[in-house]
Design a protein around this motif. Structure first.
Motif, PDB file in Angstrom:
ATOM      1  N   LEU A 264       0.834  -1.202   0.000  1.00 12.28           N
ATOM      2  CA  LEU A 264       0.000   0.000   0.000  1.00 12.28           C
ATOM      3  C   LEU A 264       0.869   1.254   0.000  1.00 12.28           C
ATOM      4  CD1 LEU A 264      -2.589  -1.165   2.652  1.00 12.28           C
ATOM      5  CD2 LEU A 264      -3.145  -0.592   0.290  1.00 12.28           C
ATOM      6  N   MET A 265       0.403   2.244  -0.733  1.00  5.39           N
ATOM      7  CA  MET A 265       1.085   3.535  -0.744  1.00  5.39           C
ATOM      8  C   MET A 265       0.073   4.605  -1.132  1.00  5.39           C
ATOM      9  SD  MET A 265       3.405   3.188  -4.192  1.00  5.39           S
ATOM     10  CE  MET A 265       4.267   1.798  -3.458  1.00  5.39           C
ATOM     11  N   PRO A 266       0.330   5.862  -0.738  1.00  2.00           N
ATOM     12  CA  PRO A 266      -0.591   6.936  -1.136  1.00  2.00           C
ATOM     13  C   PRO A 266      -0.720   6.999  -2.650  1.00  2.00           C
ATOM     14  CG  PRO A 266       0.912   7.711   0.548  1.00  2.00           C
ATOM     15  CD  PRO A 266       1.414   6.360   0.135  1.00  2.00           C
ATOM     16  N   CYS A 267      -1.943   7.173  -3.125  1.00  2.00           N
ATOM     17  CA  CYS A 267      -2.182   7.257  -4.561  1.00  2.00           C
ATOM     18  C   CYS A 267      -1.608   8.563  -5.108  1.00  2.00           C
ATOM     19  CB  CYS A 267      -3.673   7.179  -4.859  1.00  2.00           C
ATOM     20  SG  CYS A 267      -4.466   5.663  -4.270  1.00  2.00           S
ATOM     21  N   ALA A 268      -1.282   8.537  -6.365  1.00  2.00           N
ATOM     22  CA  ALA A 268      -0.784   9.744  -7.025  1.00  2.00           C
ATOM     23  C   ALA A 268      -1.887  10.317  -7.913  1.00  2.00           C
ATOM     24  CB  ALA A 268       0.448   9.417  -7.851  1.00  2.00           C
ATOM     25  N   PRO A 269      -2.181  11.601  -7.883  1.00  2.00           N
ATOM     26  CA  PRO A 269      -1.568  12.555  -6.939  1.00  2.00           C
ATOM     27  C   PRO A 269      -2.045  12.301  -5.521  1.00  2.00           C
ATOM     28  CG  PRO A 269      -3.363  13.585  -8.139  1.00  2.00           C
ATOM     29  CD  PRO A 269      -3.169  12.236  -8.765  1.00  2.00           C
ATOM     30  N   ARG A 270      -1.175  12.538  -4.583  1.00  2.00           N
ATOM     31  CA  ARG A 270      -1.468  12.175  -3.194  1.00  2.00           C
ATOM     32  C   ARG A 270      -2.610  13.004  -2.627  1.00  2.00           C
ATOM     33  NH1 ARG A 270       4.320  10.991  -0.223  1.00  2.00           N
ATOM     34  NH2 ARG A 270       4.946   9.265  -1.585  1.00  2.00           N
ATOM     35  N   PRO A 271      -3.590  12.331  -2.034  1.00  2.00           N
ATOM     36  CA  PRO A 271      -4.709  13.070  -1.439  1.00  2.00           C
ATOM     37  C   PRO A 271      -4.321  13.649  -0.085  1.00  2.00           C
ATOM     38  CG  PRO A 271      -4.998  10.736  -1.062  1.00  2.00           C
ATOM     39  CD  PRO A 271      -3.745  10.880  -1.889  1.00  2.00           C
ATOM     40  N   SER A 272      -5.171  14.445   0.472  1.00  2.00           N
ATOM     41  CA  SER A 272      -4.950  14.983   1.806  1.00  2.00           C
ATOM     42  C   SER A 272      -6.148  14.644   2.684  1.00  2.00           C
ATOM     43  CB  SER A 272      -4.769  16.499   1.745  1.00  2.00           C
ATOM     44  OG  SER A 272      -4.555  17.039   3.027  1.00  2.00           O
ATOM     45  N   PRO A 273      -5.979  13.943   3.806  1.00  2.00           N
ATOM     46  CA  PRO A 273      -4.708  13.408   4.294  1.00  2.00           C
ATOM     47  C   PRO A 273      -4.248  12.205   3.470  1.00  2.00           C
ATOM     48  CG  PRO A 273      -6.487  12.672   5.691  1.00  2.00           C
ATOM     49  CD  PRO A 273      -7.101  13.640   4.719  1.00  2.00           C
ATOM     50  N   GLU A 274      -2.946  11.932   3.485  1.00  2.00           N
ATOM     51  CA  GLU A 274      -2.381  10.916   2.611  1.00  2.00           C
ATOM     52  C   GLU A 274      -2.870   9.516   2.943  1.00  2.00           C
ATOM     53  OE1 GLU A 274       1.819  11.191   2.523  1.00  2.00           O
ATOM     54  OE2 GLU A 274       1.849  13.108   1.465  1.00  2.00           O
ATOM     55  N   ASP A 275      -3.267   9.261   4.196  1.00  4.68           N
ATOM     56  CA  ASP A 275      -3.674   7.907   4.567  1.00  4.68           C
ATOM     57  C   ASP A 275      -5.147   7.645   4.282  1.00  4.68           C
ATOM     58  OD1 ASP A 275      -4.783   9.498   6.504  1.00  4.68           O
ATOM     59  OD2 ASP A 275      -3.990   8.384   8.214  1.00  4.68           O
ATOM     60  N   GLU A 276      -5.859   8.614   3.699  1.00  8.86           N
ATOM     61  CA  GLU A 276      -7.291   8.432   3.452  1.00  8.86           C
ATOM     62  C   GLU A 276      -7.535   7.491   2.280  1.00  8.86           C
ATOM     63  OE1 GLU A 276     -10.401  11.488   1.823  1.00  8.86           O
ATOM     64  OE2 GLU A 276     -10.192  11.766   3.992  1.00  8.86           O
ATOM     65  N   VAL A 277      -6.719   7.612   1.229  1.00  9.51           N
ATOM     66  CA  VAL A 277      -6.849   6.767   0.047  1.00  9.51           C
ATOM     67  C   VAL A 277      -5.494   6.121  -0.223  1.00  9.51           C
ATOM     68  CG1 VAL A 277      -7.455   6.689  -2.391  1.00  9.51           C
ATOM     69  CG2 VAL A 277      -8.617   8.304  -0.884  1.00  9.51           C
ATOM     70  N   GLN A 278      -5.500   4.792  -0.438  1.00  7.51           N
ATOM     71  CA  GLN A 278      -4.280   4.050  -0.683  1.00  7.51           C
ATOM     72  C   GLN A 278      -4.429   3.246  -1.976  1.00  7.51           C
ATOM     73  OE1 GLN A 278      -1.352   3.630   1.925  1.00  7.51           O
ATOM     74  NE2 GLN A 278      -2.248   5.682   1.979  1.00  7.51           N
ATOM     75  N   CYS A 279      -3.285   2.952  -2.598  1.00  5.99           N
ATOM     76  CA  CYS A 279      -3.274   2.189  -3.840  1.00  5.99           C
ATOM     77  C   CYS A 279      -2.297   1.020  -3.737  1.00  5.99           C
ATOM     78  CB  CYS A 279      -2.871   3.090  -5.012  1.00  5.99           C
ATOM     79  SG  CYS A 279      -4.154   4.274  -5.503  1.00  5.99           S
ATOM     80  N   PHE A 280      -2.604  -0.055  -4.487  1.00  4.37           N
ATOM     81  CA  PHE A 280      -1.658  -1.158  -4.613  1.00  4.37           C
ATOM     82  C   PHE A 280      -1.962  -1.917  -5.892  1.00  4.37           C
ATOM     83  CE2 PHE A 280      -5.210  -3.323  -2.623  1.00  4.37           C
ATOM     84  CZ  PHE A 280      -5.180  -4.620  -3.125  1.00  4.37           C
ATOM     85  N   LEU A 281      -0.958  -2.681  -6.361  1.00  4.27           N
ATOM     86  CA  LEU A 281      -1.078  -3.474  -7.579  1.00  4.27           C
ATOM     87  C   LEU A 281      -1.121  -4.952  -7.202  1.00  4.27           C
ATOM     88  CD1 LEU A 281      -0.953  -3.586 -10.742  1.00  4.27           C
ATOM     89  CD2 LEU A 281       1.520  -3.918 -10.465  1.00  4.27           C
ATOM     90  N   ALA A 282      -2.132  -5.657  -7.691  1.00  3.00           N
ATOM     91  CA  ALA A 282      -2.262  -7.091  -7.433  1.00  3.00           C
ATOM     92  C   ALA A 282      -1.420  -7.845  -8.461  1.00  3.00           C
ATOM     93  CB  ALA A 282      -3.719  -7.516  -7.515  1.00  3.00           C
TER      94      ALA A 282
END
Length: 364
Positions: free
Chosen positions: A189-207
């Protein structure tokens, strides 16, 4: 005249009449003070809530009871002292609003007075503690497939924006945990780009591998953590590629062509988990194409130099009037098991989501 005064007059009269005090009959008993059994509310004690209180009072003499209420933002003292009460209100039912602050404490005072002036005092401390927040998780992207699963190499965007706090404190921290199906996965998991505020609200990952991804979210309101909410994301095995769109379409056959004109054939779109076309560079590369042709039902021959190209052009005068030509394109990805060996000689294979399409042509 209260009951004690009545008793005193009766006793003096009896003595004056020559009778003894011990010969008197008490026709009006001594008053007994009321007793407060408890301060009660039927409402949930919540910060910022307006509460209604009643007092459970008993009086052995059955006298009418008047209640005086008051409150103060503190814990009730161990030793009750009626003189230290805040200003009172005379009601049978008492309403008061709790503070919305996290440290919401209130002392409720009630004084019960019977019709003869006898009293009883009682207190109750009301404390509205912090209620933990509620974690809510939502997969924003992608959309699941018809089985409720997800395709391999899907890029996931998961959100905790719908998390809430029943006290209105807001969410100050989110903790995400992702467990991949096996150690061969590099998913994180990592903040999605462009990073939202707050950064931990939305996360992205690749399966990047097939299997079950376990996703967990815990939120905090600045005081307490929520219970973790969990979701299983099931990712299917890599699916074979298929030709979504071509030019001409596969249904256009048979085609009538002029040998003096150049003719273009192209695959415009390929659906595939790891090798889509066109698109950005995929985790496993791009789709591979194989072009072959045959004349008059003869042997299939490769068209060299077009293995990685999505289109082929037949130059003018390559064929002559009367030639019957079949042109075939097959799309492959990096998985050996996705070969077309089971398709036999079918012009379109499979019929649904084809990896192979064939154009039948005649030059006139």
């Amino acid at each position: 005249m209260n009951r004690f005064s009545q008793f005193l007059v009766f006793a003096i009269g009896a003595i004056a009449a020559g009778g003894g005090l011990f010969g008197c009959l008490f026709t009006d008993p001594v008053n007994t003070k009321p007793h407060i059994n408890g301060i009660v509310t039927s409402m949930t004690v919540v910060r910022g809530q307006t509460l209604t209180f009643t007092a459970e009072v008993s009086d052995p003499d059955g006298d009418k009871i008047d209640l005086e209420w008051s409150s103060s933002p503190m814990r009730c003292p161990d030793q009750m002292d009626a003189s230290k009460r805040p200003p009172t209100e005379q009601h049978q039912v008492y309403m008061v609003k709790l503070s919305a602050d996290k440290a919401s404490v209130l002392c409720i005072w009630v004084l019960a007075t019977d019709s003869h002036g006898a009293t009883d005092l009682s207190t109750r401390t009301i404390e509205a503690g912090n209620r933990p927040p509620v974690a809510t998780m939502k997969v924003q992207v992608p959309v699941d497939n018809h089985l409720g699963h997800y395709d391999l190499f899907s890029g996931f965007r998961v959100s905790g924006a719908d998390s809430s706090d029943p006290d209105g404190d807001g969410i100050v921290k989110r903790v995400w945990v992702l467990r991949a199906p096996n150690a061969g996965s590099n998913a994180k998991l990592m903040p999605c780009a462009p990073r939202p505020s707050p950064e931990d609200e939305v996360q992205c990952f690749l399966a990047d591998v097939a299997g079950d991804y376990q996703l967990s979210l815990t939120v905090n309101d600045g005081t307490d953590d929520s219970q973790a909410t969990q979701q299983t994301i099931r990712v299917d095995e890599d699916a074979p590629p298929w030709i979504e769109l071509s030019l001409p379409s596969a249904a256009a056959s048979p085609l009538v062509l002029d040998p003096a004109q150049p003719w273009s054939f192209a695959v415009l779109s390929v659906k595939d988990d790891g090798d889509p076309y066109p698109g950005k560079e995929a985790p496993r590369g791009t789709a591979k194409f194989s072009w072959t042709f045959r004349q008059k039902g003869g042997e299939w021959r490769a068209i060299p130099g077009f293995e990685s190209l999505a289109s082929v052009v037949i130059a003018p005068d390559t064929f002559v009037i009367g030639d019957r030509v079949d042109l075939r394109v097959e799309v492959l990805d990096r998985v050996a098991l996705h070969s077309l060996a089971a398709c036999g000689t079918a012009d379109i294979c499979p019929a649904e989501h084809p990896q192979r399409i064939t154009w039948n042509m005649e030059y006139r």
